[in-house]
Scaffold this motif. Structure first.
Motif, mmCIF file in Angstrom:
data_model
loop_
_atom_site.group_PDB
_atom_site.id
_atom_site.type_symbol
_atom_site.label_atom_id
_atom_site.label_comp_id
_atom_site.label_asym_id
_atom_site.label_seq_id
_atom_site.Cartn_x
_atom_site.Cartn_y
_atom_site.Cartn_z
ATOM 1 N N LYS A 149 0.826 -1.210 0.000
ATOM 2 C CA LYS A 149 0.000 0.000 0.000
ATOM 3 C C LYS A 149 0.861 1.262 0.000
ATOM 4 O O LYS A 149 0.735 2.120 -0.865
ATOM 5 C CB LYS A 149 -0.927 -0.012 1.217
ATOM 6 N N TYR A 156 -6.652 -1.667 -2.548
ATOM 7 C CA TYR A 156 -7.029 -2.821 -1.734
ATOM 8 C C TYR A 156 -7.352 -4.011 -2.633
ATOM 9 O O TYR A 156 -7.029 -5.153 -2.329
ATOM 10 C CB TYR A 156 -8.248 -2.495 -0.862
ATOM 11 N N ARG A 171 -8.054 -4.600 4.385
ATOM 12 C CA ARG A 171 -8.357 -3.387 5.109
ATOM 13 C C ARG A 171 -8.043 -3.523 6.599
ATOM 14 O O ARG A 171 -7.358 -2.683 7.186
ATOM 15 C CB ARG A 171 -9.841 -3.052 4.914
ATOM 16 N N ALA B 33 -9.045 3.113 5.635
ATOM 17 C CA ALA B 33 -9.650 3.070 4.307
ATOM 18 C C ALA B 33 -9.901 4.488 3.790
ATOM 19 O O ALA B 33 -9.775 4.772 2.601
ATOM 20 C CB ALA B 33 -10.944 2.269 4.345
ATOM 21 N N LEU B 35 -8.114 7.161 4.564
ATOM 22 C CA LEU B 35 -6.797 7.647 4.148
ATOM 23 C C LEU B 35 -6.437 7.151 2.755
ATOM 24 O O LEU B 35 -5.815 7.858 1.962
ATOM 25 C CB LEU B 35 -5.735 7.102 5.102
ATOM 26 N N ASP B 36 -6.801 5.919 2.496
ATOM 27 C CA ASP B 36 -6.399 5.288 1.246
ATOM 28 C C ASP B 36 -7.393 5.542 0.120
ATOM 29 O O ASP B 36 -7.237 5.004 -0.972
ATOM 30 C CB ASP B 36 -6.249 3.766 1.453
ATOM 31 N N GLU B 38 -10.438 4.486 -0.025
ATOM 32 C CA GLU B 38 -11.080 3.213 -0.333
ATOM 33 C C GLU B 38 -12.506 3.122 0.228
ATOM 34 O O GLU B 38 -13.057 2.037 0.322
ATOM 35 C CB GLU B 38 -10.238 2.052 0.210
#
Lengths: 211, 427
Positions: A149, A156, A171, B33, B35-36, B38
């Motif tokens: 990541k 993801y 996650r 998530a 932050l990413d 997602e």
């Protein structure tokens, strides 16, 4: 992680390899090695081990080239094999290197040009060492998601495909890993947040002056 | 970072009930998530609304962000070594990559079986195991040239229906999945791990947990997983009901084996844990080594690493055919209860101490596996010496926990399709 091999060239290399020409395979090794290396060093935490992994990866790729069906890019396919090799428990057990050795084997980029302020260098070195140690302290499964990541910037979904685990697991694993890193790097995190707050305060002050 | 408009927006379900982070339903992994990038739009908006109100949540997000930044500062490693020549050489030599790694050298094995409705009839000391395992093994590693490690199982046994079931499952996957190569490789790696742990004849403990109630299998599962938080690496082998009968277990559902490498003390505490959870329902028996060494061949193997309970997953390519997967914690969105349970996680105290403990155990395994030192010395050192009661046996134990899934095929994997082949190349 931008890796593009001209597809024509890729086809040629693949064909030549399948025809049993090790030299053609050498071309592939040269192309891919440097691109794979950073990921694998970070996954294994050790440069020497990373080179080991890459050797095995290429041999495996050569052996299994027939199974490569061209749905994905050749690089993607080799990347998968490399990641799986790096995460293989066998190698881990063989390795007897400690976290301290990991630092010793850090990497050559430390030697690259720095600013002139030696104390800044020192702090940075100290911080890099701390980060390496923290990464080395993670369980390999946790380190894997962090590396894929944070450094390879995979989604993801991509990580899920690569590691063969559900997205929900990616996650939760990533989150747990970050929490662990937060603890391991507690002081540095505090510094970072403090710095950020100062920067914000300064920016506010500047804005106020302008008003 | 919080969207100001979210503060007064209509969607505010979680926050309306109180502080976001304290709500049982809040999954903290959302922060990562977020932050990413997602999160889906709705979840993101909800979270931003929560962030706008919840100072502590903002602080936690800030910390995670800082972690990302700090990691990002690490320079990219590079190497001047050119592997081309080395690889050419090895290609020409065409020699085997490396001998198969041995598992822990010597160990005892503890087997635990649990079930509401299942009776474990064997394995007895001289139980015969039919051929499926060795057939599957031959199929699985046609080109390895490595020695079959389970030769002690009667090789003359004729192929059985079960054997061909395993084999056909493989070839079905072979023709269907573009991921075949990685999937099989991955599966073989897991199998190797499990073999390494199981392929030792010095097995002395076999524990059967007789559950009461229909969820007893799940309870054993939880107990073992919870315990395995402190174990660096362990395997779970899922065996199909049809295959389970060849192992001597009868009843509904398949059988799960947990394989853990433990010291004597650790294995004792696991036994104690199980005994607490199943008062009077834990008994010991002698496993047949021949049966035990076959396990990795008979079922689908998953290798997990704690502390994440959700880490233990079986490849979906295979589960759909003949193995089972517990999907309860795979998709936390769909199952808020599971998500909540997971986000509870270990207490901060546990969290801080787990890595150290984990490292300690890992170092035992590494030292022993590396063959550098005598197993008992390593373990003696690792386990507080003050407490070491003189034990005549090896201080290290491989534990295999067996339980029977009560719901069997019903829980087969449906949650996720195969990953896209292009996934990693997109960037």
């Amino acid at each position: 992680m931008v890796v593009r091999l001209d597809s024509e060239e890729e086809r040629e290399i693949t064909a030549a390899c399948r025809a049993g020409q090790p030299d053609a395979f050498g071309a592939l090794v040269r192309r891919f090695q440097d691109r794979l290396y950073p990921t694998i060093v970070r996954l294994t935490g050790c440069p020497a081990e990373a080179l080991d992994v890459l050797q095995d990866t290429f041999l495996k790729a050569f052996e299994k080239l027939d199974a490569f069906q061209g749905e994905s890019r050749l690089y993607t396919w080799v990347y998968r094999i490399a990641v799986n090799q790096a995460l293989s428990g066998r190698r881990k057990r063989r390795s007897t290197r400690s976290a301290e050795n990991l630092d010793g084997g850090a990497d050559d980029s430390r030697l690259t040009a720095r600013e002139d302020d030696p104390s800044a260098d020192l702090v940075r070195d100290e911080r890099e060492t701390a980060v390496r140690r923290a990464l080395a302290a993670l369980a390999p499964e946790h380190r894997a998601v962090v590396v894929l990541k944070e450094y390879d910037d995979l989604s993801y979904e991509e990580i899920s495909g690569l590691l063969g685990i559900p997205i929900g697991t990616v996650r939760s694993r990533l989150h747990r890993a970050r929490l662990e890193l937060k603890e391991l790097l507690r002081d540095w995190v505090a510094d970072e947040i403090e710095e950020e707050r100062h920067a914000a305060t300064r920016a506010d002050a500047a804005r106020m002056r302008r008003l | 970072m919080a969207d100001p408009s979210g503060q007064t927006g209509p969607r505010f379900d979680a926050a309306a009930r109180g502080r976001a982070a304290d709500d049982a339903g809040f999954d903290e992994a959302q922060l990562s998530a977020y932050l990413d990038g997602e999160l889906d739009d709705e979840t993101r908006r909800n979270l931003e609304a929560l962030l706008a109100r919840d100072e502590s949540l903002r602080r936690r997000l800030g910390e995670l962000t800082a972690v990302s930044w700090i990691l990002a500062e690490l320079p990219t490693p590079s190497s001047d070594v050119d592997l081309t020549e080395a690889i050419r050489f090895r290609l020409r030599e065409r020699r085997r990559l490396r001998p198969r790694a041995r598992g822990l050298a010597a160990a005892a094995v503890l087997l635990v079986a649990a079930s509401a409705s299942v009776v474990w009839n064997g394995p007895r000391r001289h139980a015969r195991v039919p051929g499926p395992g060795s057939i599957a093994l031959k199929r699985a590693r046609p080109a390895s040239g490595g020695p079959l490690r389970h030769a002690r199982v009667a090789p003359e046994t004729a192929p059985t229906a079960i054997g061909s079931m395993v084999a056909s499952s493989r070839s079905a996957v072979a023709s269907r999945t573009p991921r075949l190569d990685v999937a099989v490789l991955e599966s073989e790696r897991r199998r190797d791990f499990a073999r390494g742990r199981l392929d030792d004849p010095r097995l002395h403990d076999f524990l059967i947990v007789r559950g009461v109630g229909k969820d007893s299998a799940a309870r054993v599962d939880r107990t073992v997983r919870e315990f395995a938080r402190n174990i660096p690496e362990y395997a779970r082998i899922e065996v199909d009901p049809a295959l389970a009968t060849t192992l001597g277990a009868t009843g509904r559902g398949g059988v799960s084996f947990f394989v853990l490498a433990l010291t004597d003390r650790e294995s004792a505490s696991l036994r104690a844990l199980l005994s607490d959870a199943f008062p009077g329902g834990v008994e010991r028996a002698a496993p047949d080594p021949a049966v035990v060494t076959q396990l990795a061949e008979l079922g689908e193997v998953a290798v997990g690493r704690s502390p994440a309970v959700a880490d233990l997953e079986v490849s979906p390519d295979f589960t759909s055919r003949f193995a089972f997967k517990d999907t309860s914690d795979a998709d936390s969105e769909a199952q808020p209860d599971a998500a909540a349970a997971e986000s509870d996680g270990p207490s901060p105290e546990q969290f801080n101490s787990a890595p150290d403990f984990s490292r300690r155990v890992r170092s035992i395994a590494e030292a022993v596996d590396g063959g550098r030192r005598d197993a008992s010395d390593v373990a003696k050192e690792a386990v507080a010496p003050a407490h070491s009661t003189p034990s005549p046996t090896e201080p290290r134990v491989n534990i295999v926990v067996v339980r029977v899934t009560s719901d069997g095929v019903a829980r087969s994997s449906t949650g996720r399709g195969g990953p896209t082949a292009e996934a990693a190349s997109r960037r």
